[in-house]
Scaffold this motif. Sequence first.
Motif, PDB file in Angstrom:
ATOM      1  N   ILE A  33      43.412  76.963   9.221  1.00  0.00           N
ATOM      2  CA  ILE A  33      44.933  76.690   9.410  1.00  0.00           C
ATOM      3  C   ILE A  33      45.334  77.931  10.059  1.00  0.00           C
ATOM      4  CG2 ILE A  33      47.328  76.079   8.485  1.00  0.00           C
ATOM      5  CD1 ILE A  33      46.060  74.721   6.227  1.00  0.00           C
ATOM      6  N   ALA A  34      46.354  78.007  11.034  1.00  0.00           N
ATOM      7  CA  ALA A  34      46.721  79.078  11.612  1.00  0.00           C
ATOM      8  C   ALA A  34      48.109  79.747  10.910  1.00  0.00           C
ATOM      9  CB  ALA A  34      47.325  78.849  13.465  1.00  0.00           C
ATOM     10  N   SER A  35      48.072  80.984  10.955  1.00  0.00           N
ATOM     11  CA  SER A  35      49.061  81.510  10.448  1.00  0.00           C
ATOM     12  C   SER A  35      50.141  82.054  11.314  1.00  0.00           C
ATOM     13  CB  SER A  35      48.642  83.030   9.534  1.00  0.00           C
ATOM     14  OG  SER A  35      48.027  83.929  10.338  1.00  0.00           O
ATOM     15  N   ALA A  36      49.695  82.803  12.603  1.00  0.00           N
ATOM     16  CA  ALA A  36      50.300  83.334  13.497  1.00  0.00           C
ATOM     17  C   ALA A  36      49.639  83.597  15.015  1.00  0.00           C
ATOM     18  CB  ALA A  36      50.949  84.819  13.136  1.00  0.00           C
ATOM     19  N   ILE A  37      50.516  83.718  15.783  1.00  0.00           N
ATOM     20  CA  ILE A  37      49.906  84.128  17.258  1.00  0.00           C
ATOM     21  C   ILE A  37      50.482  85.289  17.629  1.00  0.00           C
ATOM     22  CG2 ILE A  37      49.938  83.175  19.580  1.00  0.00           C
ATOM     23  CD1 ILE A  37      50.183  80.482  19.061  1.00  0.00           C
ATOM     24  N   TRP A  38      49.477  86.298  18.009  1.00  0.00           N
ATOM     25  CA  TRP A  38      49.888  87.669  18.516  1.00  0.00           C
ATOM     26  C   TRP A  38      50.934  87.627  19.819  1.00  0.00           C
ATOM     27  CZ3 TRP A  38      44.855  91.035  18.336  1.00  0.00           C
ATOM     28  CH2 TRP A  38      44.351  91.337  17.289  1.00  0.00           C
ATOM     29  N   PRO A  39      51.743  88.456  19.765  1.00  0.00           N
ATOM     30  CA  PRO A  39      52.503  88.666  21.018  1.00  0.00           C
ATOM     31  C   PRO A  39      51.562  89.020  22.100  1.00  0.00           C
ATOM     32  CG  PRO A  39      52.660  90.363  19.573  1.00  0.00           C
ATOM     33  CD  PRO A  39      51.855  89.440  18.475  1.00  0.00           C
ATOM     34  N   ILE A  77      55.590  87.305  19.267  1.00  0.00           N
ATOM     35  CA  ILE A  77      54.616  87.029  17.984  1.00  0.00           C
ATOM     36  C   ILE A  77      55.181  85.695  17.729  1.00  0.00           C
ATOM     37  CG2 ILE A  77      56.229  88.109  16.568  1.00  0.00           C
ATOM     38  CD1 ILE A  77      53.553  88.797  14.969  1.00  0.00           C
ATOM     39  N   VAL A  78      54.539  84.605  17.392  1.00  0.00           N
ATOM     40  CA  VAL A  78      54.809  83.274  16.501  1.00  0.00           C
ATOM     41  C   VAL A  78      54.175  83.263  15.241  1.00  0.00           C
ATOM     42  CG1 VAL A  78      54.457  80.824  16.890  1.00  0.00           C
ATOM     43  CG2 VAL A  78      54.674  82.041  18.813  1.00  0.00           C
ATOM     44  N   GLU A  79      55.299  83.352  14.179  1.00  0.00           N
ATOM     45  CA  GLU A  79      54.787  83.033  13.008  1.00  0.00           C
ATOM     46  C   GLU A  79      55.148  81.636  12.622  1.00  0.00           C
ATOM     47  OE1 GLU A  79      53.616  84.814  10.342  1.00  0.00           O
ATOM     48  OE2 GLU A  79      53.712  86.653  10.933  1.00  0.00           O
ATOM     49  N   PHE A  80      54.022  80.886  12.525  1.00  0.00           N
ATOM     50  CA  PHE A  80      54.113  79.443  12.298  1.00  0.00           C
ATOM     51  C   PHE A  80      55.076  79.276  10.942  1.00  0.00           C
ATOM     52  CE2 PHE A  80      50.428  79.317  15.003  1.00  0.00           C
ATOM     53  CZ  PHE A  80      51.102  78.303  15.994  1.00  0.00           C
ATOM     54  N   HIS A 123      56.355  78.465   7.322  1.00  0.00           N
ATOM     55  CA  HIS A 123      55.531  78.277   6.141  1.00  0.00           C
ATOM     56  C   HIS A 123      55.640  76.983   5.628  1.00  0.00           C
ATOM     57  CE1 HIS A 123      55.042  82.830   5.273  1.00  0.00           C
ATOM     58  NE2 HIS A 123      54.981  82.752   6.633  1.00  0.00           N
ATOM     59  N   ALA A 124      56.734  76.362   5.611  1.00  0.00           N
ATOM     60  CA  ALA A 124      56.793  74.959   5.009  1.00  0.00           C
ATOM     61  C   ALA A 124      55.935  74.136   5.361  1.00  0.00           C
ATOM     62  CB  ALA A 124      58.253  74.548   5.396  1.00  0.00           C
ATOM     63  N   LEU A 125      55.644  73.901   6.766  1.00  0.00           N
ATOM     64  CA  LEU A 125      54.744  72.883   7.406  1.00  0.00           C
ATOM     65  C   LEU A 125      53.337  73.398   7.337  1.00  0.00           C
ATOM     66  CD1 LEU A 125      53.905  70.134   8.927  1.00  0.00           C
ATOM     67  CD2 LEU A 125      54.343  71.241  10.983  1.00  0.00           C
ATOM     68  N   ARG A 126      53.318  74.868   7.286  1.00  0.00           N
ATOM     69  CA  ARG A 126      51.881  75.307   7.192  1.00  0.00           C
ATOM     70  C   ARG A 126      51.304  75.032   5.760  1.00  0.00           C
ATOM     71  NH1 ARG A 126      51.518  81.678   7.737  1.00  0.00           N
ATOM     72  NH2 ARG A 126      51.723  81.622   5.493  1.00  0.00           N
ATOM     73  N   ASP A 127      52.294  75.201   4.804  1.00  0.00           N
ATOM     74  CA  ASP A 127      51.849  74.965   3.327  1.00  0.00           C
ATOM     75  C   ASP A 127      51.656  73.795   3.150  1.00  0.00           C
ATOM     76  OD1 ASP A 127      52.234  77.766   3.050  1.00  0.00           O
ATOM     77  OD2 ASP A 127      54.036  77.770   1.957  1.00  0.00           O
ATOM     78  N   GLU A 128      52.358  72.763   3.748  1.00  0.00           N
ATOM     79  CA  GLU A 128      52.219  71.380   3.581  1.00  0.00           C
ATOM     80  C   GLU A 128      50.639  70.822   3.931  1.00  0.00           C
ATOM     81  OE1 GLU A 128      54.562  67.065   4.346  1.00  0.00           O
ATOM     82  OE2 GLU A 128      55.321  68.824   4.988  1.00  0.00           O
ATOM     83  N   LEU A 129      50.256  71.442   5.237  1.00  0.00           N
ATOM     84  CA  LEU A 129      49.021  71.083   5.857  1.00  0.00           C
ATOM     85  C   LEU A 129      47.955  71.695   4.613  1.00  0.00           C
ATOM     86  CD1 LEU A 129      50.565  70.603   8.236  1.00  0.00           C
ATOM     87  CD2 LEU A 129      48.642  71.823   9.367  1.00  0.00           C
ATOM     88  N   GLY A 130      48.195  72.672   4.212  1.00  0.00           N
ATOM     89  CA  GLY A 130      47.251  73.436   3.048  1.00  0.00           C
ATOM     90  C   GLY A 130      47.165  72.546   1.894  1.00  0.00           C
ATOM     91  N   ALA A 131      48.240  71.978   1.545  1.00  0.00           N
ATOM     92  CA  ALA A 131      48.214  71.373   0.189  1.00  0.00           C
ATOM     93  C   ALA A 131      47.589  70.018   0.498  1.00  0.00           C
ATOM     94  CB  ALA A 131      49.808  71.052  -0.240  1.00  0.00           C
ATOM     95  N   ILE A 132      47.796  69.249   1.726  1.00  0.00           N
ATOM     96  CA  ILE A 132      47.278  68.301   2.069  1.00  0.00           C
ATOM     97  C   ILE A 132      45.607  68.440   2.239  1.00  0.00           C
ATOM     98  CG2 ILE A 132      46.885  66.429   4.041  1.00  0.00           C
ATOM     99  CD1 ILE A 132      49.880  66.994   4.532  1.00  0.00           C
ATOM    100  N   LEU A 133      45.084  69.320   2.782  1.00  0.00           N
ATOM    101  CA  LEU A 133      43.898  69.550   3.149  1.00  0.00           C
ATOM    102  C   LEU A 133      43.199  69.944   1.637  1.00  0.00           C
ATOM    103  CD1 LEU A 133      43.512  71.296   6.554  1.00  0.00           C
ATOM    104  CD2 LEU A 133      43.339  68.654   5.995  1.00  0.00           C
TER     105      LEU A 133
END
Length: 415
Positions: free
Chosen positions: A209-215, A328-331, A333-343
């Motif tokens: 799962i992606a955390s962030a995209i560098w600037p 910089i893009v910080e995805f 955390h709510a959706l990112r954590d939901e993906l982590g929980a689902i998987l």
Amino acid sequence: MNSSFHTMWDELRPIGRDSSSGGYRRAAWTGADTDCRAWFRAQAEARGLSYERDRNGNQWAWLGAASYTDVAAGEAVVTGSHLDSVPDGGAFDGPLGVVSGFAALDELRRRGAEFGKPLAIVNFGDEEGARFGLACVGSRLTAGLLTPEAAHELRDADGVTLPQAMERAGYDPSAIGPDRERLDRIGAFVELHVEQGRALDLTGDAVGIASAIWPHGRWRFDFHGEANHAGTTRLEDRRDPMLTYAETVLAAREQARLAGALATFAKISVEPNGVNAIPSLVRGWLDSRAADQDTLDTVTKEIERAATERGARDGVDVRVVRESFSPIVEFGHALRDELGAILGRTGTGGARTVPVLGTGAGHDAGILSGTVPTAMLFVRNPTGVSHSPTETAAEDDCVAGITALADVLEGLACT
């Protein structure tokens, strides 16, 4: 699911592939791009999905809605990526996300999933920026990060403008612009992408799962010297911009190394471009990326300083223009954590932890992140090679990516 994936992959594989290099040449608004768009529409219609293209040329396939106008605000779950490529690019960068979107839908139907929310699969146009020099044109226009006026000024190497290219491909360039009403319908956008690096290979995981995209950004360096005869002009009499350019390339590598960043000169044009002529102009494009904004600023300023100082010694005028930039893009955390929980719940053998990793590569998900909740899934790349004909992903890992995406979509869109 394997059959679905293989069928689509085999149909898409020949489009835009160069026989000499083995790489893909699917620049925006070319014949290969048109063929990719026809493939996307055929996949949508074969599955009974509602097909539409938006004002910026992006393609959408809807399940549970005839159009985005039938969707309530924040209700839609969307997945997808892009089908265009860099010059002689690999097969997986972009297309894996689109193919996996359709394959994940096929898997959910096989499971008998009942959708409680509208689902869409999207193909964003001109993500790579190979033709007009600006990445993510389709998503930038949609999100309002690229104005119609600026888009109309984009030109390719032959002087063809973006509107002219769109018109020739059968699209109306006068309609391009922000599409906030469409984006307001999206409650979650999940982009699956082949990893462009080896982090997952090193951890032994098929999916992350992606955390962030560098600037990151692109800068054009113009080195203006003096054209002269290569066979008669003394070395000490020359104003040779190629020399300044070469020293700047070396300086870029050194500054990036010292800062733990990335800096690459990979595109160049030369005038008059003759074997026996000292150039009058060398134009080089810098791509630079770093984990944070301060580091990126420092690296690019030091490269420009080195170029200017060397140019003064060589009698060469140096001018620098920033052509594009993505912060910089910080995805979220709510959706990112939901993906982590689902998987984590659906992992083979019980609960598991899915690795979370950053990336230096830009994506449409990053562009949309300031407007809609976005997240990314990465599929393992065993070599880390990307933007190359040798880019690859193992079949088992691609299937694992499809399964993960299906699990995520089921968790987000199904009852």
